[in-house]
Design an enzyme around this catalytic site. Structure first.
Site, PDB file in Angstrom:
ATOM      1  N   THR A 136      33.522  36.145  38.080  1.00 62.22           N
ATOM      2  CA  THR A 136      34.470  37.228  38.328  1.00 62.22           C
ATOM      3  C   THR A 136      35.490  37.373  37.203  1.00 62.22           C
ATOM      4  OG1 THR A 136      36.301  37.904  39.773  1.00 62.22           O
ATOM      5  CG2 THR A 136      35.809  35.572  39.680  1.00 62.22           C
ATOM      6  N   GLU A 138      38.463  37.778  37.733  1.00 63.30           N
ATOM      7  CA  GLU A 138      39.683  37.091  38.162  1.00 63.30           C
ATOM      8  C   GLU A 138      39.848  35.748  37.453  1.00 63.30           C
ATOM      9  OE1 GLU A 138      42.169  38.001  40.247  1.00 63.30           O
ATOM     10  OE2 GLU A 138      41.322  39.990  40.541  1.00 63.30           O
ATOM     11  N   TYR A 160      41.231  32.162  44.861  1.00 66.89           N
ATOM     12  CA  TYR A 160      39.895  32.724  44.631  1.00 66.89           C
ATOM     13  C   TYR A 160      39.482  32.532  43.179  1.00 66.89           C
ATOM     14  CZ  TYR A 160      36.369  36.347  43.785  1.00 66.89           C
ATOM     15  OH  TYR A 160      35.238  37.023  43.390  1.00 66.89           O
ATOM     16  N   LYS A 164      36.435  30.115  41.786  1.00 67.67           N
ATOM     17  CA  LYS A 164      35.370  30.684  40.968  1.00 67.67           C
ATOM     18  C   LYS A 164      35.308  30.028  39.590  1.00 67.67           C
ATOM     19  CE  LYS A 164      33.246  34.059  43.284  1.00 67.67           C
ATOM     20  NZ  LYS A 164      31.788  34.256  43.342  1.00 67.67           N
TER      21      LYS A 164
END
Length: 354
Positions: A136, A138, A160, A164
């Protein structure tokens, strides 16, 4: 016939990927979590007709109960299915929610990938099974350079993103330690008419449709200045597949190379629904006002702010385009917003007739 296993098959990406692989002639297997209520609306069209005709018939898509927190279950499924390719799309994928359930997010999004890699290795399938991990944007969080590429340093800003990041590095570690074909697709924001209703883009398009149809009065949002690289999910699953067809395992950024604000998304969405917005005020006092009626339709609510904000994400997809030949030119940002709003208007109209 190649065999693919998709975790998270009931999600937006999982449903598009299942369709894509079936069109390629794959035998597709998916892992679904056991629940008292079904959450298979996005993939129902792929299997429901076969079940209605005859439950005993050979199915194009086969579903299995499982969970990324259950190692023994993953080992059993991989041993039975013997997949040529595994696409790990399962995750607690809502960034804001990850602050409320950080331990669960870490367990599913981070350790879940470790369990999957270990299951493949434990069964001795390192040389036979190729693995894709849904990474991701992010990971970049508090961005250290613009745009973000495969070499940009990471600075995640949420549980999150941190979970990840663990998954990203464990994939690289197992690739190097055990010579496994395991890759990370660093996907920037990708949306569609199948996006979950609690994600900001779908929240906006649904609100635009409902307000236009008179079934909703107002929309409340968080950071209107947040900038994101938004693409179409259907285009992105092709790149996932291309990564596993490549000769060598490499990580790739998957993005459009364009960046737009939440405010821009709102303006286009409401315009598609027949409402022209005028923006007034700044920060928590900003409002989106219907130009025609003067009624305030959008307001900022601080409850939607993240404890640590990610202000801008802009991907550099040049490596994927050059090496994989990926060319997602079919859907622009404006076209993406348009198809999402059209789909939601149709859904709202159908619901009002029921």
């Amino acid at each position: 016939m190649k065999i693919a296993l998709i975790t998270g098959i009931t999600g937006q990406d999982g449903s598009f990927l299942a369709e894509f692989l079936l069109d390629k002639g794959y035998e597709v297997h998916g892992i679904v979590r056991r629940s008292s209520s079904f959450n298979r609306g996005r993939i129902e069209h792929l299997y429901i007709d076969e079940y209605i005709q005859d439950m005993k018939l050979e199915k194009h898509i086969k579903l299995h109960y499982g969970d990324m927190t259950d190692s023994s279950n993953l080992i059993r499924l991989i041993r039975e299915i013997k997949p040529d390719e595994i696409y790990n799309l399962a995750a607690q994928s809502h960034v804001k929610v990850s602050f409320e359930v950080p331990e669960y997010t870490a367990d599913t999004d981070g350790l879940g990938m470790l369990r999957l890699l270990e299951a493949v290795r434990f069964l001795g399938n390192e040389k036979n099974t190729r693995i894709y991990q849904a990474s991701t944007s992010e990971l970049f969080g508090k961005v250290l350079e613009v745009p973000q590429s495969e070499t940009t340093p990471f600075y995640p800003r949420s549980p999150y993103g941190v979970a990840k990041l663990y998954a990203y590095w464990i994939v690289k570690n197992y690739r190097e330690a055990y010579n496994m074909f395991a890759v990370n697709g660093i996907l920037f924001n990708h949306e569609s008419e199948r996006r979950g209703e609690n994600f900001v883009t779908r929240k906006i398009t649904l609100a635009a449709a409902r307000i236009a149809q008179g079934t909703q009065n107002k929309l409340y949002l968080g950071n209107m200045n947040a900038k994101r690289d938004w693409g179409y999910a259907r285009d992105y699953v092709e790149c996932m597949w291309l990564m596993l067809q490549h000769d060598v395992p490499e990580d790739f950024v998957i993005a459009t190379g364009e960046m737009h604000t939440v405010r821009e998304f709102c303006t286009l969405a409401f315009r598609e629904a027949g409402i022209e917005l005028r923006w007034k005020g700044k920060g928590i006092n900003e409002k989106g006002i219907d130009e025609a009626s003067g009624i305030t339709l959008i307001e900022v609510d601080p409850q939607y702010f993240r404890p640590t904000e990610v202000e801008q994400l802009l991907g550099d997809p040049r490596k994927a385009k050059k090496i994989l030949g990926w060319n997602p030119t079919s859907t622009s940002f404006a076209q993406l917003v348009k198809l999402m709003v059209k789909s939601d208007i149709k859904m709202v109209q159908n619901n009002s007739r029921d």
